[in-house]
Design a protein around this motif. Structure first.
Motif, mmCIF file in Angstrom:
data_model
loop_
_atom_site.group_PDB
_atom_site.id
_atom_site.type_symbol
_atom_site.label_atom_id
_atom_site.label_comp_id
_atom_site.label_asym_id
_atom_site.label_seq_id
_atom_site.Cartn_x
_atom_site.Cartn_y
_atom_site.Cartn_z
ATOM 1 N N ALA A 78 7.881 6.076 -4.544
ATOM 2 C CA ALA A 78 6.604 6.695 -4.914
ATOM 3 C C ALA A 78 5.986 7.411 -3.710
ATOM 4 C CB ALA A 78 5.647 5.637 -5.454
ATOM 5 N N ILE A 79 6.092 6.800 -2.532
ATOM 6 C CA ILE A 79 5.601 7.452 -1.311
ATOM 7 C C ILE A 79 6.399 8.726 -1.053
ATOM 8 C CG2 ILE A 79 5.412 7.228 1.202
ATOM 9 C CD1 ILE A 79 4.978 4.188 0.706
ATOM 10 N N ALA A 80 7.719 8.628 -1.157
ATOM 11 C CA ALA A 80 8.569 9.802 -0.937
ATOM 12 C C ALA A 80 8.235 10.911 -1.923
ATOM 13 C CB ALA A 80 10.038 9.408 -1.045
ATOM 14 N N ASP A 81 8.009 10.553 -3.173
ATOM 15 C CA ASP A 81 7.670 11.564 -4.183
ATOM 16 C C ASP A 81 6.310 12.192 -3.907
ATOM 17 O OD1 ASP A 81 10.052 11.065 -5.490
ATOM 18 O OD2 ASP A 81 9.164 9.701 -6.971
ATOM 19 N N ARG A 82 5.320 11.358 -3.597
ATOM 20 C CA ARG A 82 3.959 11.866 -3.405
ATOM 21 C C ARG A 82 3.874 12.805 -2.201
ATOM 22 N NH1 ARG A 82 -0.865 9.299 -5.014
ATOM 23 N NH2 ARG A 82 0.473 8.178 -6.494
ATOM 24 N N PHE A 83 4.671 12.501 -1.155
ATOM 25 C CA PHE A 83 4.625 13.317 0.058
ATOM 26 C C PHE A 83 5.785 14.315 0.136
ATOM 27 C CE2 PHE A 83 1.807 9.862 1.167
ATOM 28 C CZ PHE A 83 0.842 10.458 1.948
ATOM 29 N N ASP A 84 6.530 14.449 -0.960
ATOM 30 C CA ASP A 84 7.615 15.439 -1.035
ATOM 31 C C ASP A 84 8.631 15.259 0.089
ATOM 32 O OD1 ASP A 84 9.007 17.552 -2.154
ATOM 33 O OD2 ASP A 84 7.895 19.090 -1.065
ATOM 34 N N LEU A 85 9.125 14.031 0.219
ATOM 35 C CA LEU A 85 10.061 13.703 1.295
ATOM 36 C C LEU A 85 11.517 13.662 0.829
ATOM 37 C CD1 LEU A 85 8.055 10.745 2.916
ATOM 38 C CD2 LEU A 85 7.890 13.199 3.425
ATOM 39 N N GLY A 86 11.764 13.870 -0.432
ATOM 40 C CA GLY A 86 13.115 13.756 -0.949
ATOM 41 C C GLY A 86 13.366 12.380 -1.528
ATOM 42 N N ASP A 87 14.637 12.041 -1.693
ATOM 43 C CA ASP A 87 15.016 10.746 -2.265
ATOM 44 C C ASP A 87 15.238 9.716 -1.169
ATOM 45 O OD1 ASP A 87 15.024 11.741 -4.885
ATOM 46 O OD2 ASP A 87 17.087 12.470 -4.677
ATOM 47 N N VAL A 88 14.813 8.489 -1.435
ATOM 48 C CA VAL A 88 15.012 7.390 -0.490
ATOM 49 C C VAL A 88 16.499 7.066 -0.408
ATOM 50 C CG1 VAL A 88 14.508 4.963 -0.014
ATOM 51 C CG2 VAL A 88 12.715 6.465 -0.938
ATOM 52 N N VAL A 89 17.018 6.927 0.821
ATOM 53 C CA VAL A 89 18.454 6.682 0.991
ATOM 54 C C VAL A 89 18.750 5.291 1.546
ATOM 55 C CG1 VAL A 89 19.012 9.126 1.272
ATOM 56 C CG2 VAL A 89 18.474 7.743 3.295
ATOM 57 N N GLU A 90 17.731 4.568 2.000
ATOM 58 C CA GLU A 90 17.931 3.176 2.420
ATOM 59 C C GLU A 90 16.591 2.459 2.310
ATOM 60 O OE1 GLU A 90 17.455 2.945 7.216
ATOM 61 O OE2 GLU A 90 19.380 3.723 6.498
ATOM 62 N N PRO A 91 16.590 1.136 2.284
ATOM 63 C CA PRO A 91 15.327 0.408 2.100
ATOM 64 C C PRO A 91 14.280 0.767 3.164
ATOM 65 C CG PRO A 91 17.188 -1.071 1.816
ATOM 66 C CD PRO A 91 17.758 0.229 2.321
ATOM 67 N N MET A 92 13.026 0.850 2.745
ATOM 68 C CA MET A 92 11.932 1.078 3.678
ATOM 69 C C MET A 92 11.612 -0.246 4.366
ATOM 70 S SD MET A 92 8.238 2.919 2.994
ATOM 71 C CE MET A 92 7.167 1.542 2.541
ATOM 72 N N ARG A 93 11.725 -0.262 5.704
ATOM 73 C CA ARG A 93 11.584 -1.504 6.465
ATOM 74 C C ARG A 93 10.348 -1.458 7.363
ATOM 75 N NH1 ARG A 93 16.219 -4.465 6.017
ATOM 76 N NH2 ARG A 93 18.086 -3.337 5.320
ATOM 77 N N SER A 94 9.737 -2.621 7.535
ATOM 78 C CA SER A 94 8.584 -2.723 8.424
ATOM 79 C C SER A 94 9.025 -2.530 9.867
ATOM 80 C CB SER A 94 7.900 -4.082 8.249
ATOM 81 O OG SER A 94 8.783 -5.137 8.595
ATOM 82 N N VAL A 95 8.152 -1.913 10.656
ATOM 83 C CA VAL A 95 8.427 -1.686 12.074
ATOM 84 C C VAL A 95 7.778 -2.763 12.933
ATOM 85 C CG1 VAL A 95 8.044 -0.079 14.002
ATOM 86 C CG2 VAL A 95 8.673 0.793 11.744
ATOM 87 N N ALA A 96 6.592 -3.216 12.553
ATOM 88 C CA ALA A 96 5.861 -4.227 13.320
ATOM 89 C C ALA A 96 4.855 -4.913 12.413
ATOM 90 C CB ALA A 96 5.154 -3.581 14.514
ATOM 91 N N ILE A 101 -4.947 -0.756 12.313
ATOM 92 C CA ILE A 101 -4.812 0.348 11.359
ATOM 93 C C ILE A 101 -4.210 -0.156 10.053
ATOM 94 C CG2 ILE A 101 -3.752 2.587 10.894
ATOM 95 C CD1 ILE A 101 -5.884 2.664 13.059
ATOM 96 N N GLY A 102 -3.119 -0.840 10.152
ATOM 97 C CA GLY A 102 -2.365 -1.321 9.005
ATOM 98 C C GLY A 102 -0.958 -1.644 9.478
ATOM 99 N N ARG A 103 -0.005 -1.558 8.592
ATOM 100 C CA ARG A 103 1.369 -1.897 8.976
ATOM 101 C C ARG A 103 2.237 -0.648 9.025
ATOM 102 N NH1 ARG A 103 5.108 -6.959 6.795
ATOM 103 N NH2 ARG A 103 6.228 -7.177 8.772
ATOM 104 N N PRO A 104 3.013 -0.471 10.105
ATOM 105 C CA PRO A 104 3.922 0.675 10.194
ATOM 106 C C PRO A 104 5.279 0.364 9.552
ATOM 107 C CG PRO A 104 3.884 -0.473 12.295
ATOM 108 C CD PRO A 104 2.938 -1.214 11.378
ATOM 109 N N TRP A 105 5.859 1.397 8.920
ATOM 110 C CA TRP A 105 7.138 1.264 8.239
ATOM 111 C C TRP A 105 8.036 2.451 8.593
ATOM 112 C CZ3 TRP A 105 7.907 -2.820 4.655
ATOM 113 C CH2 TRP A 105 6.758 -3.556 4.341
ATOM 114 N N SER A 106 9.328 2.232 8.500
ATOM 115 C CA SER A 106 10.313 3.299 8.683
ATOM 116 C C SER A 106 10.925 3.633 7.332
ATOM 117 C CB SER A 106 11.416 2.841 9.651
ATOM 118 O OG SER A 106 12.483 3.758 9.676
#
Length: 396
Positions: A78-96, A101-106
């Motif tokens: 949904a994030i990829a679609d909303r921001f026009d990033l293409g299709d997700v190719v691997e799981p979105m993982r937390s960075v820290a 601010i909130g939580r960073p993800w890759s």
């Protein structure tokens, strides 16, 4: 003064990144102590992360090798679609872990890799378009940063599911830098600050974080609350009262200098080394108003103080020299200019104490305890501030 707190390991830490940080730290330590060794730097870095030794830190890195959380695949897409990033190719993982601010993800998609943030803790000082305007101007002026990405509707922040989200380009870089830094590094930081101040972007007020104590509690009252709660660090807070009260008096009630729109938290935690050694500046979500002299003073406290609380003169001079090479003049950094830095520190100490007192999860409680202990053990003193001011006066 967020740099005074214990550093946070990423969710998937690597020994390679820690070694880079230790080598950077060694270069800074040798500025004031040529006899400093890599073992000294490693020991101090371990303490910054809240551990008693380099060996203990490495053990924690091994334990956390697969500690990253994985986001709901539907949310990631949904994030990829909303921001026009293409299709997700691997799981979105937390960075820290989550921060102020909130939580960073890759997020990796068919269009590349992206830095994604949830914004559950974010309270911006200026509206997001003003912040993004500052980033755009900074980028045009030559400051390297991970550019913000707009959604399909042109928004920077989007509500997706129960959270707000924003996306930035992913810039390949090393880990966050460390302090004290080498004079070579602080010259680059000084140039970045001068460039930001030279933009002279208007703002209607000084950031409240640097201008007003967020709590009317005295330090003695806060220490009494910690003791009543049985906090294991209550005695540390009580012992720090004199230092904290002395710092509160710096700057007095003089008139406020004119602020400019700027980064406000340009410390080592927000700076990484990218390709070719260029510094990459993150953390623009904190953008707000600061007088140039106040931000320069705050940067000096973040970048140019040794582990023992002494001023690292080469690092301080380097920062001022870098500023002077870029700007037509250096702001006067007398004792009063540190008013914002010590107010920020007071707010941060109070916030960390409150978080530690309210922690209920066992892991979070242990982290908060380490953070408060480290913070209180490495407070700057009025003498530190006076020495920094004197170094700037001689270098300017």
């Amino acid at each position: 003064m967020r740099e005074a707190a214990v550093r946070t390991l990423p969710d998937r830490p690597t020994l390679e990144h820690l070694r880079h940080q230790a080598n950077d730290l060694l270069a800074g330590l040798r500025g004031s102590n040529p006899a400093a060794t890599l073992a000294d730097a490693q020991a101090w870095l371990a303490e910054q992360y809240g551990f008693r030794s380099w060996t203990e830190l490495k053990t924690e890195v091994d334990r956390r090798a697969d500690a990253a959380d994985v986001a709901d695949p539907a949310v990631a897409q949904a994030i990829a679609d909303r921001f026009d990033l293409g299709d997700v190719v691997e799981p979105m993982r937390s960075v820290a872990r989550s921060d102020e601010i909130g939580r960073p993800w890759s997020l990796r998609t068919t269009r590349g890799r992206w830095w994604v943030r949830s914004l559950e803790n974010w309270w911006p000082i200026v509206d997001v378009e003003t912040e993004v305007g500052l980033q755009s101007a900074a980028g045009r002026a030559g400051i390297c940063l991970p550019a913000p990405v707009r959604s399909r509707t042109g928004a920077i922040v989007e509500q997706i599911g129960e959270k707000r989200w924003r996306v930035n380009e992913w810039r390949h870089s090393g880990p966050p830098l460390t302090a004290p830094a080498s004079a070579e590094t602080t010259r680059l930081v000084g140039a970045i600050l001068a460039t930001l101040h030279g933009l002279a972007r208007p703002v209607d007020r000084i950031s409240p974080w640097f201008h007003h104590r967020r709590s009317s509690d005295s330090w003695a009252d806060l220490a009494a609350r910690a003791k009543a709660a049985g906090a294991p660090w209550a005695a540390d807070l009580a012992a720090a009262i004199t230092t904290l009260a002395d710092l509160d008096r710096i700057g007095g009630d003089g008139p406020d200098p004119e602020p400019v729109l700027t980064h406000t938290v340009l410390g080592p935690a927000q700076v990484r080394r990218g390709t070719g050694g260029r510094l990459i500046v993150t953390g623009w979500e904190h953008a707000g108003g600061l007088p140039p002299a106040w931000e320069l003073a705050d940067a000096l406290m973040h970048w140019a103080v040794d582990p023992d609380g002494q001023v690292n003169v080469p690092a301080a001079r380097g920062l001022v020299e870098g500023y002077a090479r870029t700007a037509s003049s250096v702001p006067a950094v007398g004792l009063a200019a540190f008013r914002g830095a010590v107010t920020s520190l007071a707010n941060y100490v109070h916030e960390q104490v409150e978080l530690a007192l309210s922690a209920t999860d066992a892991d979070d409680r242990r982290f908060r305890e380490r953070s408060v202990r480290h913070l209180l053990a490495h407070l700057p003193t009025t003498s530190t501030v006076e020495h920094l001011s004197a170094v700037v006066a001689r270098a300017a």
